[in-house]
Design a protein around this motif. Structure first.
Motif, PDB file in Angstrom:
ATOM      1  N   GLY A  41      -5.021   1.967  17.644  1.00 42.12           N
ATOM      2  CA  GLY A  41      -3.791   1.268  18.048  1.00 42.12           C
ATOM      3  C   GLY A  41      -3.665   0.069  17.193  1.00 42.12           C
ATOM      4  O   GLY A  41      -2.620  -0.644  17.114  1.00 42.12           O
ATOM      5  N   GLY A  42      -4.478  -0.286  16.150  1.00 47.52           N
ATOM      6  CA  GLY A  42      -4.430  -1.647  15.551  1.00 47.52           C
ATOM      7  C   GLY A  42      -3.682  -1.133  14.134  1.00 47.52           C
ATOM      8  O   GLY A  42      -3.311  -0.127  13.875  1.00 47.52           O
ATOM      9  N   GLY A  43      -3.620  -2.140  13.119  1.00 43.45           N
ATOM     10  CA  GLY A  43      -2.795  -2.030  11.980  1.00 43.45           C
ATOM     11  C   GLY A  43      -3.363  -0.923  10.966  1.00 43.45           C
ATOM     12  O   GLY A  43      -2.668  -0.182  10.505  1.00 43.45           O
ATOM     13  N   VAL A  44      -4.697  -1.262  10.803  1.00 44.78           N
ATOM     14  CA  VAL A  44      -5.437   0.029  10.050  1.00 44.78           C
ATOM     15  C   VAL A  44      -5.344   1.384  10.613  1.00 44.78           C
ATOM     16  O   VAL A  44      -5.111   2.246   9.983  1.00 44.78           O
ATOM     17  N   ASP A  45      -5.352   1.435  11.917  1.00 40.09           N
ATOM     18  CA  ASP A  45      -5.326   2.669  12.488  1.00 40.09           C
ATOM     19  C   ASP A  45      -3.839   3.349  12.296  1.00 40.09           C
ATOM     20  O   ASP A  45      -3.663   4.451  12.205  1.00 40.09           O
ATOM     21  N   THR A  95      -7.519  -5.579   3.876  1.00 41.54           N
ATOM     22  CA  THR A  95      -7.611  -7.020   3.429  1.00 41.54           C
ATOM     23  C   THR A  95      -9.119  -7.592   4.005  1.00 41.54           C
ATOM     24  O   THR A  95      -9.683  -8.406   3.159  1.00 41.54           O
ATOM     25  N   TYR A  96      -9.568  -7.255   4.954  1.00 43.87           N
ATOM     26  CA  TYR A  96     -10.960  -7.510   5.420  1.00 43.87           C
ATOM     27  C   TYR A  96     -12.135  -7.439   4.448  1.00 43.87           C
ATOM     28  O   TYR A  96     -12.979  -8.112   4.622  1.00 43.87           O
ATOM     29  N   LEU A  97     -12.107  -6.354   3.693  1.00 46.96           N
ATOM     30  CA  LEU A  97     -12.934  -6.266   2.782  1.00 46.96           C
ATOM     31  C   LEU A  97     -13.298  -7.471   1.729  1.00 46.96           C
ATOM     32  O   LEU A  97     -14.358  -7.870   1.427  1.00 46.96           O
ATOM     33  N   GLY A  98     -12.217  -8.247   1.281  1.00 47.65           N
ATOM     34  CA  GLY A  98     -12.211  -9.299   0.426  1.00 47.65           C
ATOM     35  C   GLY A  98     -12.646 -10.556   1.350  1.00 47.65           C
ATOM     36  O   GLY A  98     -13.811 -11.226   0.732  1.00 47.65           O
ATOM     37  N   THR A 121      -2.141   1.843  -0.315  1.00 48.26           N
ATOM     38  CA  THR A 121      -0.800   2.636   0.396  1.00 48.26           C
ATOM     39  C   THR A 121       0.102   1.665   0.928  1.00 48.26           C
ATOM     40  O   THR A 121       1.212   1.918   0.789  1.00 48.26           O
ATOM     41  N   GLY A 122      -0.139   0.408   1.153  1.00 45.21           N
ATOM     42  CA  GLY A 122       0.712  -0.264   1.761  1.00 45.21           C
ATOM     43  C   GLY A 122       0.576  -1.873   1.807  1.00 45.21           C
ATOM     44  O   GLY A 122      -0.760  -2.230   1.605  1.00 45.21           O
ATOM     45  N   ARG A 123       1.303  -2.631   2.480  1.00 46.07           N
ATOM     46  CA  ARG A 123       1.048  -4.190   2.469  1.00 46.07           C
ATOM     47  C   ARG A 123       2.058  -4.571   3.310  1.00 46.07           C
ATOM     48  O   ARG A 123       3.179  -4.006   3.785  1.00 46.07           O
ATOM     49  N   ALA A 124       1.498  -5.860   3.943  1.00 45.38           N
ATOM     50  CA  ALA A 124       2.401  -6.685   4.919  1.00 45.38           C
ATOM     51  C   ALA A 124       2.147  -8.016   4.958  1.00 45.38           C
ATOM     52  O   ALA A 124       0.756  -8.185   4.825  1.00 45.38           O
ATOM     53  N   PRO A 125       2.901  -8.926   5.343  1.00 50.75           N
ATOM     54  CA  PRO A 125       2.278 -10.461   5.862  1.00 50.75           C
ATOM     55  C   PRO A 125       1.599 -10.357   6.966  1.00 50.75           C
ATOM     56  O   PRO A 125       1.555  -9.331   7.867  1.00 50.75           O
ATOM     57  N   GLY A 247      -1.236  -8.957   3.886  1.00 49.17           N
ATOM     58  CA  GLY A 247      -2.423  -7.743   4.154  1.00 49.17           C
ATOM     59  C   GLY A 247      -2.098  -6.784   3.259  1.00 49.17           C
ATOM     60  O   GLY A 247      -0.861  -6.405   2.704  1.00 49.17           O
ATOM     61  N   TRP A 248      -3.064  -5.845   3.109  1.00 50.73           N
ATOM     62  CA  TRP A 248      -2.770  -4.647   2.359  1.00 50.73           C
ATOM     63  C   TRP A 248      -3.652  -3.572   2.910  1.00 50.73           C
ATOM     64  O   TRP A 248      -4.764  -3.978   3.679  1.00 50.73           O
ATOM     65  N   TRP A 249      -3.433  -2.182   2.631  1.00 48.05           N
ATOM     66  CA  TRP A 249      -4.414  -1.251   3.132  1.00 48.05           C
ATOM     67  C   TRP A 249      -4.729  -0.291   1.801  1.00 48.05           C
ATOM     68  O   TRP A 249      -3.692  -0.248   0.843  1.00 48.05           O
TER      69      TRP A 249
END
Length: 320
Positions: A41-45, A95-98, A121-125, A247-249
């Motif tokens: 349900g979160g952004g990564v999911d 982004t959490y990896l960084g 794959t994607g990005r977002a603020p 943010g990015w994925w």
């Protein structure tokens, strides 16, 4: 004899390389697991489910989502880092990896060495949001309210080490209590109910809630406004510096995954991310389709790791 030995060795190497390439010609020949290191349900999911469905169609194999949340993504990430490098266990990193690598000590994996970038794959603020009934209608109002009510101020965070979460209070002179959650979907009910003062999740987690009036957006990170929230200022415009990162994925494999598999995955992801239905589905989630093939993504990823390390060092960001 020496030259003859060299020729034999080179011929063997060529034959081995050809055999290795043939061995991966049928990849994938069984389902692939895409590990999502956060709760459903979160952004990564959300982005994982859009990408996995289309990627499975293109590869002619199932791409199965497996949620392994906890420790701000570290549990699922370690699982992939320790998995067999055979192309059948992948990670939807973000982004959490960084910021984890920059702010957390004794991580059980090295984000720079144990993961092979495959494709972005994607990005977002990130978006600073408050409940719809919040007395704050802009960043200045939120800061003033928190300074007047320090014992009532709190914010939801997914991971204690996120620089966005740490820098906002530091740069506004406020001291809200940090409340940790396993994923954005777990935190949002408390924000919607007014039990939290604010959150700064990615746009993908909150844009629909902002647009239907259930949350109020006060600012976005990045150097420019977000097209889905054109009336919402950037953090810089709102007077809060040092919050330009977004943010990015991206998809990762365990380090050592054979390059034929990495290339096949990367090519397939590029094609998926260019599909109009995927672009539209992600835009509805508040995510911009922003694909990068392996080499470009690897360079971007190294820049991200360095940037977060520099920010953590500059502002002495550490997880207690």
């Amino acid at each position: 004899m020496h030259l003859r030995s060299i020729r034999v060795a080179l011929a063997a190497l060529v034959l081995w390389g050809g055999a290795a390439g043939c061995a991966w010609a049928d990849y994938p020949d069984k389902p692939i697991r895409l590990i999502v290191p956060y709760a459903a349900g979160g952004g990564v999911d959300n982005i994982s489910r859009v990408v996995a469905a289309e990627l499975g169609t293109r590869l002619k194999q199932s791409v199965v989502i497996e949620n392994r949340g906890g420790a701000n993504g570290n549990i699922g990430t370690e699982y992939v880092a320790r998995a067999a490098p055979d192309g059948y266990t992948l990670l939807m990193g973000a982004t959490y990896l960084g910021f984890n690598r920059a702010t957390m000590a004794n991580l059980p994996y090295d984000a720079a060495k144990d993961l092979q970038p495959v494709a972005r794959t994607g990005r977002a603020p990130f978006v600073l949001v408050v409940p719809a009934n919040s007395p704050a209608h802009d960043v200045a109002g939120l800061v003033a309210w928190m300074k007047a009510n320090p014992d009532k101020s709190s914010y939801g965070a997914v991971g204690a080490g996120a620089p966005t979460n740490l820098l906002f209070p530091q740069n506004t002179g406020t001291k809200p209590v940090q409340v940790l959650y396993k994923g954005g979907s777990a935190a949002l009910p408390d924000l919607l109910a007014g039990r939290l003062t604010f959150m700064i999740p990615t746009a993908s987690e909150v844009v629909p809630l902002v647009e239907n009036g259930k949350l109020r957006a006060l600012a976005v990170t990045g150097s420019e406004r977000f097209h889905r929230l054109p009336d919402v200022p950037t953090m810089g415009e709102a007077g809060v510096p040092n919050l330009e990162r977004t943010g990015w994925w991206g998809v990762f494999a365990p380090a050592g995954t054979p390059q034929p598999a990495v290339k096949k995955l990367s090519d397939a992801i590029q094609a998926v991310m260019a599909q109009p239905n995927v672009i539209e589905a992600l835009d509805k989630l508040g995510i911009e389709a922003a694909p990068q093939p392996t080499q470009a993504f690897a360079a971007f990823y190294q820049d991200e790791l360095k940037a977060y390390a520099d920010v953590a060092r500059q502002f002495n960001l550490k997880v207690e």
